[in-house]
Motif scaffolding. Sequence first.
Motif, short mmCIF file in Angstrom:
data_model
loop_
_atom_site.label_atom_id
_atom_site.label_comp_id
_atom_site.label_asym_id
_atom_site.label_seq_id
_atom_site.Cartn_x
_atom_site.Cartn_y
_atom_site.Cartn_z
N ARG A 52 0.80 -1.23 0.00
CA ARG A 52 0.00 0.00 0.00
C ARG A 52 0.83 1.27 0.00
O ARG A 52 0.55 2.22 -0.74
N THR A 53 1.83 1.33 0.87
CA THR A 53 2.55 2.59 1.03
C THR A 53 3.22 2.97 -0.29
O THR A 53 3.07 4.08 -0.79
N ARG A 102 11.60 3.89 2.61
CA ARG A 102 11.33 2.98 3.74
C ARG A 102 12.60 2.19 3.99
O ARG A 102 13.23 1.67 3.06
N HIS A 130 6.09 5.93 11.38
CA HIS A 130 5.47 5.80 10.06
C HIS A 130 4.52 7.00 9.92
O HIS A 130 3.30 6.87 9.94
N GLN A 133 1.57 7.15 7.35
CA GLN A 133 0.46 6.27 7.73
C GLN A 133 -0.40 6.98 8.78
O GLN A 133 -1.63 6.97 8.71
N ARG A 163 5.22 0.45 14.32
CA ARG A 163 5.61 1.87 14.19
C ARG A 163 4.39 2.77 13.98
O ARG A 163 4.42 3.94 14.32
N THR A 164 3.31 2.20 13.42
CA THR A 164 2.14 3.05 13.15
C THR A 164 1.53 3.56 14.45
O THR A 164 1.11 4.71 14.54
N ARG A 225 -0.96 -5.78 13.16
CA ARG A 225 -0.34 -7.08 12.90
C ARG A 225 0.86 -7.26 13.84
O ARG A 225 1.60 -6.29 14.07
N GLN A 227 4.49 -7.88 14.36
CA GLN A 227 5.54 -7.58 13.38
C GLN A 227 6.61 -8.69 13.38
O GLN A 227 7.69 -8.55 13.96
N PRO A 263 -3.67 -0.66 9.68
CA PRO A 263 -2.81 -0.13 8.61
C PRO A 263 -2.66 -1.13 7.46
O PRO A 263 -2.26 -0.73 6.36
N LEU A 264 -2.98 -2.39 7.73
CA LEU A 264 -2.83 -3.49 6.76
C LEU A 264 -1.34 -3.67 6.43
O LEU A 264 -0.60 -2.71 6.51
N PRO A 265 -0.87 -4.83 6.08
CA PRO A 265 -1.64 -6.05 5.83
C PRO A 265 -2.14 -6.70 7.13
O PRO A 265 -1.45 -6.65 8.14
#
Length: 306
Positions: A52-53, A102, A130, A133, A163-164, A225, A227, A263-265
């Motif tokens: 996505r990003t 990134r 992030h 995001q 990080r989000t 998720r 990480q 934030p997905l995935p």
Amino acid sequence: MRQTHSFVSIGGLTREDILSLIAEAAEAERQPNRTLLQGRIVATLFFEPSTRTRLSFETAANRLGAKVIGFSDPKVSSTTKGETLNDTIRMVSNYADVIVMRHHLEGAALYAAEISDKPVINAGDGAHEHPTQTMLDLYSIHKTQGGLDGLDLCLVGDLKYGRTVHSLIQAMRHFNPRFHFVAPKELAMPDEYKQQLQAWGIPYVEHTDLTPEVISQCDILYMTRVQRERFQDLAEYEKVKDLYVLRAAMLGGARENMKILHPLPRVNEIAVDVDDTPHAYYFRQAENGLYMREAIICDTLGIPLH
Ligand code: NCD
């Protein structure tokens, strides 16, 4: 609108900066296709995986009329030959007008911004931040709740490495929030962030279980998720990976306005039966990323959308 500048950390943004970017994103959403960046080059350097990003940044650049260069896999760049980040950034900053990067190292974006004479946008630096995001998360919260002030936010999952969530709590400090943190002890919100919240006088409650009662107390349920890539020992990951699975049946007592963000995935954190509930917002959230990233690219170049 400020002069050309990098976008590395959420901490430096004021309440006014945040609200102004949200207004710019709304303007981008009203008319996503423009020629504002015709003749400009946007570089996307992704030293870590992304869907996505990267795609939303590249779509944003294309929709604004810019051209895009870069790589999505460092194995195809000279990094594998031993080139340093310093050298890569020096060179790319001679090619492009803005660099979206990134990297797995915390602080890599700040370092790149110090080397580059073109703006650098942080698309994630390790477990650190992030910020873009977070800006799309804030845009999503603003759109669904009618503003950002005085909300109850529940952050769930990997609050240690995610990080989000680190960027989100820092941005929300301007808007008088109340937090619930749901995580196993091993993945709890790090002390440094909790100390910051205390210093700002922002209340938070920590939980280890995601219960319907906690869910019923929030306006935003922010799932994350675990990480996997940040664990030294994968046996530790196996122990915590499936601790929280949100299912539609758990949403009976939720506030009507409550929205679920991610934030997905997603891996297993949100069962697919949640997707059809009126609370699910994560795919719209990802769409909002396009508009916010149009706003952020223009902002770093000092080009107003309004
Ligand atoms: C997040 C990230 O990379 O930190 N993904 C994203 O950018 N949408 C979250 C994650 O990977 O879990």
